[in-house]
Design a protein around this motif. Structure first.
Motif, PDB file in Angstrom:
ATOM      1  N   SER A 123       0.824  -1.202   0.000  1.00 54.73           N
ATOM      2  CA  SER A 123       0.000   0.000   0.000  1.00 54.73           C
ATOM      3  C   SER A 123       0.862   1.256   0.000  1.00 54.73           C
ATOM      4  O   SER A 123       0.573   2.223  -0.722  1.00 54.73           O
ATOM      5  N   SER A 124       1.922   1.236   0.780  1.00 58.50           N
ATOM      6  CA  SER A 124       2.841   2.372   0.832  1.00 58.50           C
ATOM      7  C   SER A 124       3.502   2.601  -0.522  1.00 58.50           C
ATOM      8  O   SER A 124       3.580   3.734  -1.005  1.00 58.50           O
ATOM      9  N   GLN A 125       3.962   1.534  -1.119  1.00 63.50           N
ATOM     10  CA  GLN A 125       4.618   1.642  -2.420  1.00 63.50           C
ATOM     11  C   GLN A 125       3.637   2.149  -3.472  1.00 63.50           C
ATOM     12  O   GLN A 125       3.964   3.008  -4.282  1.00 63.50           O
ATOM     13  N   ARG A 126       2.441   1.656  -3.420  1.00 71.85           N
ATOM     14  CA  ARG A 126       1.416   2.049  -4.396  1.00 71.85           C
ATOM     15  C   ARG A 126       1.016   3.517  -4.254  1.00 71.85           C
ATOM     16  O   ARG A 126       0.825   4.210  -5.244  1.00 71.85           O
ATOM     17  N   SER A 127       0.920   3.982  -3.012  1.00 75.40           N
ATOM     18  CA  SER A 127       0.492   5.355  -2.773  1.00 75.40           C
ATOM     19  C   SER A 127       1.635   6.363  -2.864  1.00 75.40           C
ATOM     20  O   SER A 127       1.400   7.560  -3.010  1.00 75.40           O
ATOM     21  N   GLY A 128       2.868   5.883  -2.729  1.00 78.78           N
ATOM     22  CA  GLY A 128       4.007   6.783  -2.728  1.00 78.78           C
ATOM     23  C   GLY A 128       4.204   7.490  -1.408  1.00 78.78           C
ATOM     24  O   GLY A 128       4.961   8.465  -1.324  1.00 78.78           O
ATOM     25  N   HIS A 129       3.540   7.024  -0.365  1.00 77.88           N
ATOM     26  CA  HIS A 129       3.646   7.613   0.976  1.00 77.88           C
ATOM     27  C   HIS A 129       4.277   6.605   1.927  1.00 77.88           C
ATOM     28  O   HIS A 129       4.201   5.401   1.703  1.00 77.88           O
ATOM     29  N   PRO A 130       4.861   7.100   3.023  1.00 77.48           N
ATOM     30  CA  PRO A 130       5.408   6.163   4.014  1.00 77.48           C
ATOM     31  C   PRO A 130       4.308   5.249   4.550  1.00 77.48           C
ATOM     32  O   PRO A 130       3.126   5.604   4.517  1.00 77.48           O
ATOM     33  N   PRO A 131       4.706   4.089   5.044  1.00 78.76           N
ATOM     34  CA  PRO A 131       3.702   3.180   5.615  1.00 78.76           C
ATOM     35  C   PRO A 131       2.915   3.855   6.739  1.00 78.76           C
ATOM     36  O   PRO A 131       3.464   4.634   7.518  1.00 78.76           O
TER      37      PRO A 131
END
Length: 147
Positions: A123-131
């Motif tokens: 999810s973090s990778q997909r959103s480009g935001h930290p976990p």
């Protein structure tokens, strides 16, 4: 494990294979190698691959291949153990203890937790935001409520 920060995929994989080779040969292990061997020992389904498959260093383990990535799986175990040892995010050590107690098996508890860690990282990778640590902890708490 800062040791891993400057490694490429083959280099990281080589560490797993070298630690396992040393273990099988009865050679003394460095502390990090001991951690790698400990998690490999708990996964006999990977032993033959690590001992006899020279192509494993460069293999892509895709969902389409139907074979899970042993290095990712083992790495997630190590990540869970590091999180628990440092209690980061705060509260994960207690969640781990409670889940292991409920399931009666620490390794099984790690397996359940690493699924949630994998989802959080994806999810973090997909959103480009930290976990999202709060969401991650909540997903772990939900494991305690699952029947």
């Amino acid at each position: 494990m800062p040791f891993f920060l400057d490694q490429d995929r083959s280099g990281l994989r080589r560490h797993y294979l070298e630690a396992w080779r040393k273990h099988c040969a009865g050679t003394p292990l460095e502390p990090l190698e001991h951690q790698l061997v400990t998690v490999i020992e708990q996964h006999p389904e990977y032993h033959a691959m690590f001992e006899a498959d020279p192509g494993v260093l460069g293999r892509d383990f895709t969902p389409e291949s139907g074979q899970s990535n042993p290095f990712l799986h083992l790495g997630l175990h190590l990540a869970i153990r590091e999180q628990v040892a440092t209690d980061r995010p705060t509260g994960i050590a207690a969640l781990h203890r409670d889940l292991a107690r409920r399931l009666g098996d620490v390794h099984l508890a790690e397996h359940r937790m690493l699924e949630k860690l994998g989802e959080a990282l994806w999810s973090s990778q997909r959103s480009g935001h930290p976990p999202d640590e709060a969401a991650y902890l909540e997903s772990l708490r939900a494991l305690l409520d699952a029947r």
